[in-house]
Design an enzyme around this catalytic site. Structure first.
Site, PDB file in Angstrom:
ATOM      1  N   TYR A 196      28.722  65.140 -13.825  1.00 35.07           N
ATOM      2  CA  TYR A 196      27.587  66.550 -14.504  1.00 35.07           C
ATOM      3  C   TYR A 196      27.797  66.914 -14.087  1.00 35.07           C
ATOM      4  O   TYR A 196      28.097  67.401 -12.567  1.00 35.07           O
ATOM      5  CB  TYR A 196      26.208  65.874 -14.367  1.00 35.07           C
ATOM      6  CG  TYR A 196      25.919  64.468 -14.839  1.00 35.07           C
ATOM      7  CD1 TYR A 196      25.967  64.566 -16.362  1.00 35.07           C
ATOM      8  CD2 TYR A 196      26.077  63.021 -14.638  1.00 35.07           C
ATOM      9  CE1 TYR A 196      25.732  63.784 -17.685  1.00 35.07           C
ATOM     10  CE2 TYR A 196      25.138  62.114 -15.100  1.00 35.07           C
ATOM     11  CZ  TYR A 196      25.068  62.452 -17.100  1.00 35.07           C
ATOM     12  OH  TYR A 196      25.029  61.189 -17.575  1.00 35.07           O
ATOM     13  N   LYS A 247       5.400  46.577   6.628  1.00 38.20           N
ATOM     14  CA  LYS A 247       5.034  46.969   5.463  1.00 38.20           C
ATOM     15  C   LYS A 247       6.055  48.109   4.479  1.00 38.20           C
ATOM     16  O   LYS A 247       7.081  47.593   4.792  1.00 38.20           O
ATOM     17  CB  LYS A 247       4.151  48.748   5.517  1.00 38.20           C
ATOM     18  CG  LYS A 247       4.674  49.352   6.744  1.00 38.20           C
ATOM     19  CD  LYS A 247       3.688  50.833   7.390  1.00 38.20           C
ATOM     20  CE  LYS A 247       4.546  51.712   7.918  1.00 38.20           C
ATOM     21  NZ  LYS A 247       4.193  52.336   9.013  1.00 38.20           N
TER      22      LYS A 247
HETATM   23  C1  PLP Z   1       4.090  52.501  10.246  1.00 37.40           C
HETATM   24  C2  PLP Z   1       3.634  51.755  11.248  1.00 37.40           C
HETATM   25  C3  PLP Z   1       4.303  52.169  12.721  1.00 37.40           C
HETATM   26  C4  PLP Z   1       5.381  51.590  12.664  1.00 37.40           C
HETATM   27  O1  PLP Z   1       6.412  52.650  13.064  1.00 37.40           O
HETATM   28  P1  PLP Z   1       7.811  52.579  13.118  1.00 37.40           P
HETATM   29  O2  PLP Z   1       8.572  53.947  13.550  1.00 37.40           O
HETATM   30  O3  PLP Z   1       8.811  52.119  11.534  1.00 37.40           O
HETATM   31  O4  PLP Z   1       8.044  52.060  14.366  1.00 37.40           O
HETATM   32  C5  PLP Z   1       3.292  51.506  14.007  1.00 37.40           C
HETATM   33  N1  PLP Z   1       2.171  51.864  13.990  1.00 37.40           N
HETATM   34  C6  PLP Z   1       1.682  52.441  12.168  1.00 37.40           C
HETATM   35  C7  PLP Z   1       0.277  52.433  12.191  1.00 37.40           C
HETATM   36  C8  PLP Z   1       2.224  52.916  11.178  1.00 37.40           C
HETATM   37  O5  PLP Z   1       1.430  53.239  10.393  1.00 37.40           O
END
Ligand code: PLP
Length: 358
Positions: free
Chosen positions: A255, A35
């Site tokens: 800045y 994702k």
């Molecule tokens: C994002 C997500 C993961 C992965 O989590 P990590 O900490 O990056 O391993 C796993 N399960 C669900 C439901 C998620 O939303």
């Protein structure tokens, strides 16, 4: 300048990390979480490099569609499921697996016309209090799913851990106990562990694990870095020096003149700023690798550049490479200076930063 800021993506490291996760996860199959543009690493190139993953997981329908458009044929799980009948039709067309976390999503399936049989993941909320059916609502949800016509291709169960990033956290054990109680007597494949669960020793016999951060080499724990877990950093954010300044003691940089030289200093201006995704809040003292040697950021982060004190380094000139994080400089370390977690830094790399696969 031909070598301005870019995110170098080490696909060999991705494959190494997947193998390391398999080692850690025992018999469980691996759903690679890609994702948010694969945590900033590039959705499609990442998925293509992970041809060995048993499935991919994304948060939103569009991310799944992009994977299919790129020819990815593995199962794709929509971690938040779908929210409209139209999305459900698209999910069916592309063979996505759906997480069900709300009764409305079951209703969409009940009302759907057509013969598609989904793999359905019912999410149980065991204490995260974000998505999922609370344990008391789960039996009714499962009963409705079992009455669907056409029947699901397969039913699977998952929950998400709130505090697995703290090893031996009491909350994790409570969540596991609640999950066991809620699913007692049922014989569906289950998935619990995210990165922290996989590497934090959450001892539960899962059928599927859901690693995100660790695929990219980022540690989910507050201390240490991915290297301590046998992982390799996948993204190296590289740029180069575009100017040098020699300051007399007392002269200021950037800045607001937020930093003034405590001694006569040489300052390298590096082409990387908040317009590229560096947090503007990065404080003076944040490490930067210049020509492979550690130096410190000084003054405020600008949109397109930062200043780095290279007084102690020899041979720095315009064109000298600089690494913001990645090989030789763990993103976890930079994240601690930024008072955030590595995931946020990785996800924040902006659109204008080109990716370069290696
Ligand atoms: C994002 C997500 C993961 C992965 O989590 P990590 O900490 O990056 O391993 C796993 N399960 C669900 C439901 C998620 O939303």
């Amino acid at each position: 300048m031909s070598r301005l800021i870019r995110a170098v993506i080490d696909t060999g490291a991705l494959r190494h990390n997947l193998a390391r996760i398999r080692e850690q996860a025992g018999r469980a199959r691996v759903m690679a979480v890609v994702k948010a543009n694969a945590y900033g690493h590039g959705l499609v190139p990442t998925a293509l490099a992970l041809g060995d993953a048993d499935a991919f997981a994304v948060a939103r329908l569009d991310e799944g569609l992009a994977l299919r458009a790129a020819g990815i044929t593995q199962p794709i799980v929509l971690l938040e499921g779908v929210f409209t009948a139209e999305q459900l039709v698209q999910a069916a067309r592309h063979g996505f697996e759906l997480v069900l976390h709300d009764a409305l999503q079951i209703e969409l399936l009940e009302e759907m016309t057509g013969a598609h049989r989904f793999v359905l993941w019912i999410k149980i909320d065991t204490g995260m209090n974000r998505l999922g059916f609370p344990e008391r609502e789960f039996p009714a949800a499962l009963a409705r799913v079992l009455r669907l016509n056409p029947a699901p291709l397969e039913i699977r169960l998952l929950t998400h851990l709130a505090s697995a990033d703290e090893r031996d956290n009491r909350v994790t054990n409570e969540q596991l106990a609640r999950f066991r109680a809620a699913t007692a007597g049922l014989n569906y494949p289950i998935s619990i562990a995210n990165s922290a669960g996989i590497f934090g020793g959450v001892q539960i016999n899962c059928d599927w694990v859901r690693p995100g951060g660790v695929l990219y080499g980022a540690s989910p724990f507050a201390d240490g870095s991915g290297g301590d877990l046998g992982l390799k950093p996948v993204m190296t954010l590289e740029s180069s020096v575009i100017a040098l300044r020699h300051l007399a003691a007392g002269e200021r940089v950037g800045y607001g003149g937020a930093w003034s030289a405590p001694r006569d200093s040489t300052i390298a201006i590096v082409a990387a700023g908040y317009g590229d995704g560096l947090p503007r809040a990065l404080p003076a003292g944040t490490p930067v690798l210049v020509n492979g040697a550690r130096a410190r950021l000084v003054g405020r982060v600008s949109m397109d550049m930062i200043a780095v004190d290279v007084t102690e380094l020899v041979g720095v000139q315009v064109g000298t490479p600089a690494i913001l994080w990645g090989r030789g400089l763990p993103v976890e370390e930079v994240a601690r200076h930024a008072l955030t977690i590595p995931y946020e830094l990785l996800c924040s790399v902006s659109q204008r930063v080109p990716h370069e696969l290696r």
